[in-house]
Motif scaffolding. Structure first.
Motif, short mmCIF file in Angstrom:
data_model
loop_
_atom_site.label_atom_id
_atom_site.label_comp_id
_atom_site.label_asym_id
_atom_site.label_seq_id
_atom_site.Cartn_x
_atom_site.Cartn_y
_atom_site.Cartn_z
N GLY A 94 0.77 -1.44 0.04
CA GLY A 94 -0.02 -0.06 0.06
C GLY A 94 0.91 1.53 -0.15
N ILE A 95 1.97 1.29 0.61
CA ILE A 95 2.74 2.52 0.60
C ILE A 95 3.34 2.84 -0.47
N LYS A 96 3.34 2.06 -1.65
CA LYS A 96 3.78 2.16 -2.88
C LYS A 96 2.82 3.19 -3.67
N ALA A 97 1.47 3.19 -3.19
CA ALA A 97 0.69 3.77 -4.03
C ALA A 97 0.83 5.15 -3.95
N LYS A 98 0.64 6.01 -5.26
CA LYS A 98 0.68 7.29 -5.25
C LYS A 98 -0.48 7.88 -5.40
N ALA A 99 -0.63 9.11 -4.65
CA ALA A 99 -2.12 9.59 -4.51
C ALA A 99 -2.59 10.14 -5.76
N GLU A 100 -1.74 10.63 -6.65
CA GLU A 100 -2.40 11.24 -8.05
C GLU A 100 -2.65 9.84 -8.88
N GLU A 101 -1.83 8.76 -8.81
CA GLU A 101 -2.32 7.81 -9.47
C GLU A 101 -3.68 7.16 -8.83
N THR A 102 -3.87 7.03 -7.85
CA THR A 102 -5.04 6.74 -7.11
C THR A 102 -6.38 7.55 -7.50
N VAL A 103 -6.14 8.75 -7.68
CA VAL A 103 -7.08 9.75 -8.19
C VAL A 103 -7.49 9.08 -9.50
N ALA A 104 -6.53 9.18 -10.28
CA ALA A 104 -6.65 8.63 -11.84
C ALA A 104 -7.56 7.44 -12.00
N LEU A 105 -6.88 6.18 -10.90
CA LEU A 105 -7.90 4.95 -11.00
C LEU A 105 -9.24 5.28 -10.62
N ARG A 106 -9.63 6.05 -9.75
CA ARG A 106 -10.66 6.25 -9.26
C ARG A 106 -11.74 7.02 -10.39
N ARG A 107 -11.08 8.04 -10.99
CA ARG A 107 -11.56 8.60 -12.27
C ARG A 107 -12.05 7.64 -13.17
N LYS A 108 -11.16 6.34 -13.49
CA LYS A 108 -11.42 5.46 -14.67
C LYS A 108 -12.39 4.60 -14.11
N GLY A 109 -12.79 4.58 -12.75
CA GLY A 109 -13.68 3.59 -12.27
C GLY A 109 -12.96 2.19 -11.81
N ILE A 110 -11.58 2.20 -11.81
CA ILE A 110 -10.94 1.08 -11.44
C ILE A 110 -10.86 0.85 -9.86
N VAL A 111 -10.68 2.12 -9.06
CA VAL A 111 -10.87 1.97 -7.84
C VAL A 111 -12.03 2.77 -7.17
N ALA A 112 -12.63 2.16 -6.41
CA ALA A 112 -13.91 3.24 -5.57
C ALA A 112 -13.57 3.12 -4.15
N LEU A 113 -13.50 4.07 -3.40
CA LEU A 113 -13.46 4.34 -2.13
C LEU A 113 -15.16 4.36 -1.77
N PRO A 114 -15.22 4.04 -0.29
CA PRO A 114 -16.98 3.96 0.14
C PRO A 114 -17.51 5.15 -0.45
N GLU A 115 -16.85 6.37 -0.57
CA GLU A 115 -17.73 7.58 -0.85
C GLU A 115 -18.12 7.50 -2.07
N ASP A 116 -17.40 6.71 -3.03
CA ASP A 116 -17.44 6.83 -4.43
C ASP A 116 -18.76 5.80 -4.70
N LEU A 117 -19.03 4.87 -3.62
CA LEU A 117 -20.14 3.91 -3.74
C LEU A 117 -21.26 4.44 -3.11
#
Lengths: 551, 551
Positions: free
Chosen positions: B491-514
């Motif tokens: 997990g510590i390898k995750a980069k915040a800006e990449e996660t944002v991009a993944l959320r935008r693409k619908g590849i990652v969803a946080l509870p609030e996205d759902l």
């Protein structure tokens, strides 16, 4: 909470109550579980209700044909819009049910003999298709989202308690009956005869509701019999390549063979060509397949340790009875087949599957569904894929790994064989499978692909073998397929220098690369060249059906 | 040809002759198929021969424990070097067999309670492992290359003809007995009692050789019972995410749940949270799983149309009997389970599998095999993969397609759930699975991976959901996993800006996205918060085992 429960209290036994209601109607005609033959149609009208989901036992071998012929006679005003679940749409009356309005929707796995008519009735809107399945997939759904109301099956004998003896063709009967008997569906069995004492019990009487003696023994097709007379030299050449380039190379100990002359050729080459290579005891010991008569010479020559079977084969009964170390037989001596368990064996326990196809595209997707024919696939997709749920290893399975990283799994050998041109000069390699157009026309979201290209590890033609599992990426896969596709539309794209490179990398092998001599590929290599030869090998125990006899 | 045949003539019935020879020895003690209890050890010494391949029924639920306790007592000078095939190495005496030299090699599927000792005995060279399998894979091999000589199974009751009533825990018995009875192996059954008339017949007497009444009823573990008291808010949060982000989104109608508090939470959220979303009748209608007590509220609230089960669950018998529209039951009213058929259903007929894992690496490979523990996987790999042999479609299956090309198939939803850190602060996300080291130490060519990363469609943690099936290439998959791996080494390898991009693409969803509110994730959302609540929901029909009762 308790209110809710009360509200639903009457609803937890609906299936059982409905079954009791229907059975009450026919009870008066029955003696124990036995219904008089002449009451069959009347009983079906009481036991089957409009809109029911019914399973009709009908696979590519045995058929509950007395029951299907009786079902066609019910009054369509009373019994209509049935949802029919059937392994194989094989008999004309299966489709007459739709023409008469008795049935409306069908879920199935195979429709060989009726595939033209299925396509036509679909186009005419007379028939609605749920989906085309593999056999096991269809049975699996009987336990989940296609739970039946009534099942119609067949067996050889019943006793007066309803215990069943299926004979060697046990096949699908146990799973169909289990899905029904244990969810308050009605189980109706046609039997060839009712006897005092069964040779063995295949299905317990407490699972059966109605037994009826059929007007004649149930129909069985000799589907797995191939007359060696019709095996040609191209098939022999391909068989030699497979023995050397696949079975020997990967040490294939356990396998399944599909139906066809390609695989019959291999079976008849084992005791001759295979023997000359010193391969007995090293390959092809354990089999999951029907009792192919063309396996007799290999069995007699000590090649075969065991055979588990989907079904039986007409004429093989006495031979099987005399070889219990090889076949799975019951106390009565006759075969016990079981399609679910053999499909399980074919999926999870064998190293290799080899089957023929009618069409293959440039990425190795294959289908037997052709324009105007909705044939289905039967069991091929179940055995013809790499089972990702497999965890045990074997030499053959490990041999297909790309590297020795402990996270890299092996894979199943899935071979598709085809000649570059089918009879009539029609290319077997095509740009686009007919299945794509069929899907479009029938409104199916996914084309009826038999085996997907990414599951195929080897393709074999008269030109050579492509070791697709070694390819990197779709482009190399395409080139490897083109290299052995002859002068078909796919084959003419092959470039000589690319093929040379692929041969060098071991991705493509021509006969000479495998030490197979084209000139040796003669019929004299076959251990049996006629049905008479097979009978002789069996010591007279194999009794071919009349249509295969010329003597 | 005929000489060859003559030469082998005496060899085609070796298994049958050997069986007859062995049975002759014990016949004198037997009355019909019934052997006196006090002759069990002596009989085993006659019926089992050194070097035999034997199957001992022992799964994660029921155990032929009288027979395993008796087998330990045989004279190891007479009976030794057995090849043991067992679904689950669960009892201490299973391993004592190896310490005494009675058994030498084992093929198995699961070793939960004994996993530490298995690893130790392997290291000490006392035990040799053939392979770690899934359940169905192991059964499949009984028909191919692991055909047994003797099988030891258990049932509730037998009659004097040897017919068996298994009771609700039918489980593995039919397939083990079939593999043996139809290949001249010896079938020995321990029963709780011998009766005049059985409530129903699960296995016909003509498949059974020896029946012995056990000293006490066979052992059964309540393995699928989860006390709602122990469900925490993280599990509730993950359950809410799964209901919204997977079940609702993909319209999951049919499914399997693994064992665990994560899935128990989902089951208890359906009648509350699921109801509030208006999802009843839209998701979770057909189930392939054991009768989980935590499913009672969903069943009572009308969520569940059908359940087919691998085995039964202690305490659920009366409840099941009262709900035959939902469960598969026999004429006697009690459950008929069947592990092979339920695994088939779980593989081919359901849309989704959700299971928890102990470790997951950066590419989503998972395993329950940890350093010093050789646990095996049971059924998880069979249900937790995308079955390439499936051909029918469903909304959920189609929803995972990447495009609408007719050659693009759908895929199964395979969800792995885990919290980023296990109890004790040990990270669950790791660079390298312990399984890799275990494989190296044990000389296994392939690491014992439970579910491979490429088969996983979704990973769920307390941080969010990764929709892995949407990722392109291994790098994006790695990023998607890291994004929900918290502060673990992955997990510590995750980069915040990449996660944002993944959320935008619908590849990652946080509870609030759902649309899932973390603050709502409280225990008050559970339809039952204790065992007493479950009993109340069942109207007193569910009777939890003593260890789960505090009243």
């Amino acid at each position: 909470m308790s209110e809710q429960r009360l509200q639903q209290a009457s609803s937890w036994t609906r299936r059982r109550e409905e079954k009791e209601r229907r059975m009450q109607v026919v009870m008066r005609w029955m003696s124990g579980p036995v219904l008089p033959t002449d009451k069959t149609v009347e009983a079906l009208e009481a036991l089957v209700v409009a809109g029911d989901r019914i399973v009709l036992e009908g696979d590519n071998q045995k058929q509950a044909d007395f029951l299907s012929r009786s079902l066609v006679k019910v009054d369509a005003k009373k019994v209509h819009d049935l949802h029919l679940i059937i392994s194989s749409i094989s008999r004309p009356e299966h489709l007459t049910l739709f023409e008469l309005g008795i049935a409306k929707k069908v879920d199935f796995a195979f429709a060989g003999p009726q595939s033209l008519r299925v396509a036509q009735l679909l186009e005419d809107g007379v028939l609605e298709i749920g989906a085309v399945h593999t056999y096991v997939e269809l049975y699996a759904r009987l336990l989940v989202d296609l739970i039946p109301n009534v099942v119609l099956v067949c067996a050889e004998q019943a006793d007066r308690e309803g215990n069943l003896f299926t004979g060697p063709n046990t096949e699908d009967t146990p799973v169909i009956v289990e899905a029904a008997a244990f969810h308050d569906a009605i189980v109706i069995v046609q039997v060839n005869e009712i006897v005092e004492k069964l040779p063995r019990v295949d299905i317990p009487g407490s699972w059966i509701d109605v037994v009826v003696q059929a007007d004649k023994p149930f129909a069985v097709e000799p589907l797995f019999t191939r007359d060696p007379r019709h095996i040609n030299e191209i098939q022999i050449l391909m068989g030699m390549m497979i023995i050397r380039g696949i079975y020997e190379r990967h040490q294939v100990k356990s396998l399944n063979h599909g139906i066809g002359f390609d695989t019959a050729a291999i079976e008849l080459l084992l005791p001759t060509y295979g023997e000359s290579l010193g391969l007995r005891g090293k390959i092809c010991e354990h089999w999951a397949l029907n009792p192919h008569p063309t396996l007799i010479p290999a069995i007699e020559s000590g090649w075969v340790k065991s055979i588990h079977s989907f079904g039986s084969e007409v004429g093989m009964d006495d031979y099987i009875k005399a070889r219990p170390d090889v076949f799975f037989t019951g106390r009565d001596g006759s075969l016990r087949s079981n399609r679910v368990l053999c499909q399980l064996a074919g999926q999870y326990a064998v190293d290799a599957f080899i089957g023929a196809t009618l069409q293959l595209d440039g990425e190795a997707n294959s289908s037997t569904v052709m324009t105007g024919r909705l044939a289905g696939f039967g069991g091929a997709p179940n055995m013809g894929h790499d089972p990702h749920g497999r965890r045990h290893t074997s030499n053959a399975w490990l041999d297909l790994r790309k590297d020795s990283n402990p996270l890299t799994r092996g894979r199943k050998i899935v071979v598709q064989t085809l000649e570059t041109f089918a009879s009539g000069g029609v290319p077997a390699f095509v740009e686009t499978l007919d299945a794509v157009e069929v899907a479009k026309k029938a409104g199916m979201p996914v084309a009826p692909i038999m085996i997907y290209g990414d599951d195929v590890s080897h393709v074999v033609t008269e030109e050579g073998i492509s070791y697709l599992y070694k390819t990197e990426g779709i482009e190399e896969r395409r080139r490897a397929i083109a290299a052995i596709a002859g002068v078909s539309p796919i084959g003419i794209k092959a470039k000589a220098e690319e093929t040379v490179a692929l041969r060098r990398k071991g991705i493509v092998a021509l006969p000479e690369d495998l030490g197979v001599h084209r000139l040796e590929a003669g019929r004299s290599l076959l251990a049996a060249r006629s049905m008479e030869d097979l009978v002789a090998w069996s010591g007279g125990l194999y009794q071919p059906p009349a249509k295969f006899r010329s003597w």
